[in-house]
Design a protein around this motif. Sequence first.
Motif, PDB file in Angstrom:
ATOM      1  N   GLU A 335      -9.661  -1.203  -2.329  1.00  8.65           N
ATOM      2  CA  GLU A 335     -10.297  -2.499  -2.639  1.00  8.65           C
ATOM      3  C   GLU A 335      -9.842  -3.047  -3.996  1.00  8.65           C
ATOM      4  O   GLU A 335     -10.024  -4.227  -4.281  1.00  8.65           O
ATOM      5  CB  GLU A 335     -11.826  -2.432  -2.514  1.00  8.65           C
ATOM      6  CG  GLU A 335     -12.556  -1.370  -3.315  1.00  8.65           C
ATOM      7  CD  GLU A 335     -12.601   0.029  -2.675  1.00  8.65           C
ATOM      8  OE1 GLU A 335     -11.768   0.338  -1.779  1.00  8.65           O
ATOM      9  OE2 GLU A 335     -13.447   0.828  -3.099  1.00  8.65           O
ATOM     10  N   ARG A 339      -5.017  -8.220  -1.749  1.00  8.59           N
ATOM     11  CA  ARG A 339      -4.909  -8.264  -0.294  1.00  8.59           C
ATOM     12  C   ARG A 339      -3.765  -9.185   0.124  1.00  8.59           C
ATOM     13  O   ARG A 339      -3.217  -9.921  -0.686  1.00  8.59           O
ATOM     14  CB  ARG A 339      -6.224  -8.777   0.316  1.00  8.59           C
ATOM     15  CG  ARG A 339      -7.392  -7.840   0.084  1.00  8.59           C
ATOM     16  CD  ARG A 339      -8.581  -8.198   0.951  1.00  8.59           C
ATOM     17  NE  ARG A 339      -8.777  -9.639   1.073  1.00  8.59           N
ATOM     18  CZ  ARG A 339      -8.714 -10.300   2.231  1.00  8.59           C
ATOM     19  NH1 ARG A 339      -8.456  -9.678   3.350  1.00  8.59           N
ATOM     20  NH2 ARG A 339      -8.909 -11.603   2.257  1.00  8.59           N
ATOM     21  N   ARG A 340      -3.447  -9.116   1.391  1.00  7.45           N
ATOM     22  CA  ARG A 340      -2.403  -9.990   1.928  1.00  7.45           C
ATOM     23  C   ARG A 340      -2.974 -10.747   3.119  1.00  7.45           C
ATOM     24  O   ARG A 340      -2.663 -10.458   4.269  1.00  7.45           O
ATOM     25  CB  ARG A 340      -1.229  -9.131   2.400  1.00  7.45           C
ATOM     26  CG  ARG A 340       0.041  -9.367   1.655  1.00  7.45           C
ATOM     27  CD  ARG A 340       1.140  -8.486   2.199  1.00  7.45           C
ATOM     28  NE  ARG A 340       1.617  -7.531   1.230  1.00  7.45           N
ATOM     29  CZ  ARG A 340       2.427  -7.823   0.232  1.00  7.45           C
ATOM     30  NH1 ARG A 340       2.867  -9.041   0.074  1.00  7.45           N
ATOM     31  NH2 ARG A 340       2.802  -6.880  -0.611  1.00  7.45           N
TER      32      ARG A 340
ATOM     33  N   ARG B  86      -1.213   0.913  -0.617  1.00  8.35           N
ATOM     34  CA  ARG B  86      -2.414   0.610   0.153  1.00  8.35           C
ATOM     35  C   ARG B  86      -2.798   1.765   1.082  1.00  8.35           C
ATOM     36  O   ARG B  86      -3.952   1.942   1.426  1.00  8.35           O
ATOM     37  CB  ARG B  86      -2.178  -0.668   0.983  1.00  8.35           C
ATOM     38  CG  ARG B  86      -3.439  -1.432   1.303  1.00  8.35           C
ATOM     39  CD  ARG B  86      -3.188  -2.629   2.221  1.00  8.35           C
ATOM     40  NE  ARG B  86      -2.356  -3.686   1.685  1.00  8.35           N
ATOM     41  CZ  ARG B  86      -2.761  -4.561   0.763  1.00  8.35           C
ATOM     42  NH1 ARG B  86      -3.973  -4.468   0.280  1.00  8.35           N
ATOM     43  NH2 ARG B  86      -1.957  -5.500   0.323  1.00  8.35           N
TER      44      ARG B  86
END
Lengths: 602, 197
Positions: A335, A339-340, B86
Amino acid sequence: MKEIMQGNAAIARGAWEAGVKVAAAYPGTPSSEILKDVADNYPEIYAEWSPNEMVAVQVAAGAALAGARAMASMKHVGMNVASDALMTLAYTGIKGGLMIVVADDPNVHSSQNEQDSRNWARFGKVPMLEPGDAQECYEFTKASFDISEKFDTPVLLRTVTRIAHADSLVQTGKRVESKMPLGLDPKEAPKYVMVPAHVRPRRKAVEERMRKLEAFADKTKLNKMEINSKSVGIIASGSAYMYAKEVFPEYSFLKLGMVWPLPKKMIADFFKQVKKVMIIEELDPFFETEIKAMGYKIFHGKDIIPNMYELSPEIVEQAVKGKAYKAPKVRVKPEDLPRRPPNLCAGCSHRPLFYALKKLGAFVFGDIGCYTLAVAPPISALHTTICMGAGGGMVHGAMKAMGKDALGKMVAVLGDSTFLHSGLAPLMNAGYNKGNSTTIVLDNRITGMTGHQEHAGTGFTVRGELANQVDYAQIGKALGIKNIRYVDPYNIKETMEVVKEEMNRDEASLILCKDSPCMLLRRAKPLERFKNPLYAVNMDKCRGCKMCLEINCPAISWREGAGQTKDGQKRKGTAYINPDQCVGCEVCVQVCKFDAIEPAKK
Amino acid sequence: MKKDEKTTNIFLSGVGGQGAILASNILGEVFIRAGYDVKKAEVHGMAQRGGDVTTHFRFGKKVYSPIIKYGDVDYLLSFELLEALRYINWVKPDGKIVINTQEILPPSVSLGQMQYPKGVEDTFKKYFKNNVHVINGMGIAKDLGNLQAQNVVLVGAFSNFFPKIKEAYFIDAIKKLLAPKLHDLNIKAFEAGRKAL
Ligand SMILES: Cc1ncc(C[n+]2csc(CCOP(=O)(O)OP(=O)(O)O)c2C)c(N)n1
Ligand code: SF4
Ligand code: SF4
């Protein structure tokens, strides 16, 4: 030979081998590849994109009534649209095999809600099969047509995203033509005309059929018992079975390939063979409710398994093991990472249109498509998305409620595919019921969001043949809309003027976007309409005001760095246009107040 | 369970348009040729480009789940630095990692609201030591004269982890999945990647 195939491709293959003659669908993730695969690979099957799921089911039902094997495919919410047909087809039955594929999307990867389609089978009193991998997609599709003809019923085939969009090995075979003769018989009207006097006997036939299907469920190889451990057994289907089998291979399993009706004897037998029975299912407690109603006590079910979002091996493991589950070590908190999120493509005509609506301060009754992305900041110019076609009806209702106060404040916006799917009736309503709403159709000449499917407004069929092309202006006129306007969405000022005028008008209007094809639609040569292939920020002029960032173009980024313009204006940074991404749409050029964005050479 | 019965988990991550899907399709053809059961699951985003793309790829004697259990990744093959980071928590402690050095800025970074993570390689090395392999796929593809071939360069590099799998299977897969006019370039890209690691 074994081939690696996507679940959806395996359904297409199974349908072809089963002798299917007619396939109809409306696109929707994760089901869209089925019809495309049929069209691309199996010329023996007539394939079409229907304007919506209801029409797709009607087309398939007509073909089945004429004796052909036929199928319709759709995403879960498509079944809501088609359900009116399904609920009564369940009474009439079919002649040629009829399969309806309904693809659920647990965890809403790309949907407006998360519904469990197994409920349709119980509600509609029709059988449903649920495959767990591509091989089963193929086999269960073939089985669907046999069951359909044997029991005179439509059959539902349910998939979920992780099955429809997963590839695995499939052992294929040959096409076998159906032996049923084609033709229609007027004498069968009592079976197919559902007036009350005919409905009552059919209603009884449905119950009798259900009983026969229950007996079949106990015998079919679609349901499998795997006895391993005598202490714990799991009842599961489809993806949930795969996850549970992965993490608890030592347990016993009752794998349900036919998820409705349930195999009562097999279930009884399973409860006899294993001490504790767990039910592991994705979404609703569908099996659990039924099995508990049969009087069984289960060890675990939805008390530990989540009833929303999708399952996965670790979710199943954690739920069953409880405190004994050891979570993997967290090395980086995801988090904390940028982001994408998906964004409209560079050059997309939806971007300037929604920028114009934002500048007008309009409340936008939106719809579903790529343009739904206009909800995201910084554009933030879309305010409702409920179901396909909803915006047109809702804006009318809101304006009736608010009276003259509503004028100039709101608008409905929908894509071309969405308009043809379910936007016509709301527009007709505005024309008929003295409405004063404004409806904008974003005509980008394709169904963008779901991966570029043709529709009745594109001029091509699913197989790329030339076809009739709907004329939106004539539709509007025929539906009683007196004010029909065109806008070039790439001209922000003009678009704002037209939309403002129509929003203020005390009459219903239709605004059509012209010459604004989807950037990914090569055939329409979308880049040719732009004067210059590329723009760049003039560093002598850029004031670093960040206005151009407000359009959220993927090609524009911010470069921090104090400096000044040529004429000495101080700035904290500048905008930068990535030449690999810019397509020359000129939207940013219109937004910049300092004329700092200028043509450049590729 | 015998060792060869165990399922191997490969996680591919990248950004739409980088060709990660083709890479996983090549792996699919290769491991089928080698006689394994294969399952792979892609998260298909929407039509637009630029979102993140992941593929769960699994092979073994008999594979059940189409998706990998969180924390069970044996190999992470990442096409982009941020998209590698990620998924760092997904990798087993003794997992192996191939990271491509390309950086593609996500919108929040290009709009100046967030920072692109720094020191991605070092973060991986801290946890996975010598099991981290860094490759400049873009550089190699550039030398071959076609940036599009980066994905096959990475497959070439990755192929080194499977010495028992015949090189010919990779070449066959490339030939099956790509148009004939692209064969030469991509076979070269594969070879260059294979040598680079
Ligand atoms: C009942 C129903 N069927 C199908 C879908 C899937 N779906 C979402 S948007 C869309 C169409 C989008 O096309 P269009 O309206 O032309 O807009 P674009 O994406 O091209 O901007 C479809 C088919 C859905 N959400 N609901
Ligand atoms: S796919 Fe087409 S409609 Fe969708 S964002 Fe891109 S250009 Fe716009
Ligand atoms: S709008 Fe113009 S002046 Fe403002 S940041 Fe963008 S290019 Fe610079």
